[in-house]
Each structure stands twice: as C-alpha cells, then as structure tokens.
Design an enzyme around this catalytic site. Structure first.
Site, PDB file in Angstrom:
ATOM      1  N   LEU A   1      52.195 -34.635  92.995  1.00 27.79           N
ATOM      2  CA  LEU A   1      51.234 -35.517  93.534  1.00 27.79           C
ATOM      3  C   LEU A   1      51.925 -36.922  94.362  1.00 27.79           C
ATOM      4  O   LEU A   1      51.200 -37.556  95.065  1.00 27.79           O
ATOM      5  CB  LEU A   1      50.391 -36.097  92.582  1.00 27.79           C
ATOM      6  CG  LEU A   1      49.419 -34.929  92.117  1.00 27.79           C
ATOM      7  CD1 LEU A   1      48.530 -35.276  90.790  1.00 27.79           C
ATOM      8  CD2 LEU A   1      48.621 -34.409  93.183  1.00 27.79           C
TER       9      LEU A   1
ATOM     10  N   TYR B   1      51.705 -48.829  83.644  1.00 27.76           N
ATOM     11  CA  TYR B   1      50.659 -48.016  83.581  1.00 27.76           C
ATOM     12  C   TYR B   1      49.556 -48.619  83.635  1.00 27.76           C
ATOM     13  O   TYR B   1      48.437 -48.186  84.219  1.00 27.76           O
ATOM     14  CB  TYR B   1      50.789 -47.024  82.407  1.00 27.76           C
ATOM     15  CG  TYR B   1      49.969 -46.149  82.042  1.00 27.76           C
ATOM     16  CD1 TYR B   1      49.866 -45.174  82.467  1.00 27.76           C
ATOM     17  CD2 TYR B   1      48.977 -46.662  81.075  1.00 27.76           C
ATOM     18  CE1 TYR B   1      48.890 -44.136  82.188  1.00 27.76           C
ATOM     19  CE2 TYR B   1      48.219 -45.427  80.440  1.00 27.76           C
ATOM     20  CZ  TYR B   1      48.121 -44.269  81.074  1.00 27.76           C
ATOM     21  OH  TYR B   1      47.056 -43.492  80.777  1.00 27.76           O
TER      22      TYR B   1
ATOM     23  N   GLY C   1      46.332 -32.494  88.133  1.00 30.09           N
ATOM     24  CA  GLY C   1      46.941 -32.536  86.477  1.00 30.09           C
ATOM     25  C   GLY C   1      46.206 -31.377  85.530  1.00 30.09           C
ATOM     26  O   GLY C   1      46.104 -31.754  84.480  1.00 30.09           O
TER      27      GLY C   1
END
Length: 255
Positions: free
Chosen positions: A71, A162, A19
């Site tokens: 990814l 998350y 990233g």
C-alpha cells in the site's frame, strides 16, 4: 463464522478491504463473504492471504479475490482497486483497515521512519478512496469505513507516529464525509480497543497487560478480531444509512 445478523443489501455488493489477509482484516473479509458480498482484499502477506481464501472457499463456497500489493506504492494500490472493479463491478463498500502499529521511541524516529509509518497508516486511506470514489459517485451511493484506533485517545506512550496517523484518520473521515455526502456516499470510522490478533499475541500481549486492560474495560473479556465485524457490517449497510462523519468506538468500554 456465520453472522448473527444478515444485511440483505450487502449481498452481491462489490467490497474492497485493505489489509484483509490477517488479523482484524481477515475477520472482516470473512464477515463480508458470509453476507454474500463480492469481496476483494489487498494485502502484502501472500501465504496468509491465500490460506484465508482456501478456508473461506471451503466454509462458504465463495472465494474472495486476493490482490497482492504494497500500500505504500500508490500506483500498485490503484491497480489493485482497478482489478477489484473489473472483477466485481464498481466498489460500493471500501474498508480501509490496513495498519502497522510499530512501537518506537521518540529519540529513535527519523524522518524516513516517520514517512514510512504514515505511508502505511494514513496516506493509503485517502488514495484508496480516490481510487474507488468515481464508481460510487456514478452510482450515487457508497460506504467507506476507515479503521482508526483508541490509542491516540488513551495517550498511548509507545508509538507517537502511529497515534498521530490514527488521529489523522478521524480528521480525514470527517473531511471526506463532508465532501462526499452530497453524492450519497457515507464515510465513518471504527476505533478498536486492544484486539487480540496473532500479531499482538506474538509481540506485545502479557498477562499483566491483559489484566490491566480488563480492569479498565466494562466488559471483562478480551476483544477478538470478530468483535470488529458487526460494527463494520452495520456501517457498510443501509442499516446505518443516516450515519456519516462518525467514529464508533469498539473497546469493551474503556472510553
């Protein structure tokens, strides 16, 4: 962004960042390039990543290697890691930075959403380590820096999938540190607070939100992507040679 501190041991070292094309990742890519490291970064955003490479070439006369990959595709991740090694030698510093902090309501989460969230936020961190750890073991050294978040420590209400992944990164970090320490490989984590990336500004930053955060922070300024660079360089360098299995909180002093 010339670094205030030079870590001579990072010069010419093979570094891989996930990233690394925008946001915190772009700042990290620049930070390692500025140290003279041989930097490769994986990102799915092609335009931002190529623009970053052009900018850094002009600024430092060094160009990081951009490796485009999703990814969530572990084979593509492994292929990108292999290309980084072919270009720069065995990866000695891995920075697992990539993440997707999407907001979601509990009632709206499906099994597919949950799996996709963790396929971005947790799963690649392990498999990126798996892809590069052979070279580190052969060298008898290496540093891995995993980016987690303070969100799970703050009971953030708007993204439970998350925060679960980010909490998992701390457990992963400690487990990897235990497994890899005998090989001279250190594994640490960084937990950023609310960093004012372009994504945050576009989607979630409000005047009221910033004011509330600054009221709780000891430092009365917003955090910027560049604030994560120094801690990451430190953990990657020999300056942190006695540190492993730790999580460094960089949140301006909320926690």
């Amino acid at each position: 962004m010339e670094p205030e501190t030079k870590y001579s041991d990072l010069k010419d070292l093979s570094v891989l960042i996930t990233g690394g094309g925008s946001g915190i990742g772009a700042a990290l890519t620049e930070g390692f390039v500025a140290q003279g490291a041989k930097v490769a970064f994986i990102d799915i955003a092609e335009d931002e990543s190529r623009n970053l490479c052009e900018t850094l070439q002009k600024r430092y006369a060094r160009t990081p290697l951009f490796l485009k990959a999703d990814l969530r595709d572990i084979d593509a991740l492994k292929e990108a890691a292999a290309k980084a090694e072919q270009a720069h030698g065995p990866v000695m510093v891995l920075v697992n930075n990539a993440a997707w902090d999407d907001r979601h309501e509990i009632e709206a989460v499906t099994p597919e959403y949950w799996d996709n969230n963790h396929a971005i936020n947790l799963k690649p961190q392990f498999f990126a380590v798996q892809a590069v750890v052979g070279g580190m073991k052969a060298a008898g050294r290496g540093a891995i820096v995993n980016f987690t978040s303070t969100s799970y420590m703050l009971n953030h209400h708007a993204m439970p999938a998350y925060t679960a992944a980010k909490a998992g990164i701390v457990g992963l970090t400690k487990g990897l540190a235990g497994a890899l320490g005998p090989h001279g490989i250190r594994v640490n984590a960084i937990a950023p607070g609310w960093v004012m990336t372009e994504r945050q500004k576009e989607l979630w930053v409000t005047k009221e939100g910033v004011e509330n955060t600054l009221e709780r922070q000891c430092l009365k300024r917003t955090l910027e992507p560049e604030d994560m660079v120094g801690p990451c360089l430190f953990l990657a360098s020999k300056a942190a040679s006695g540190m492993t299995a730790q999580t460094m909180i960089v949140d301006g002093g909320i926690l």
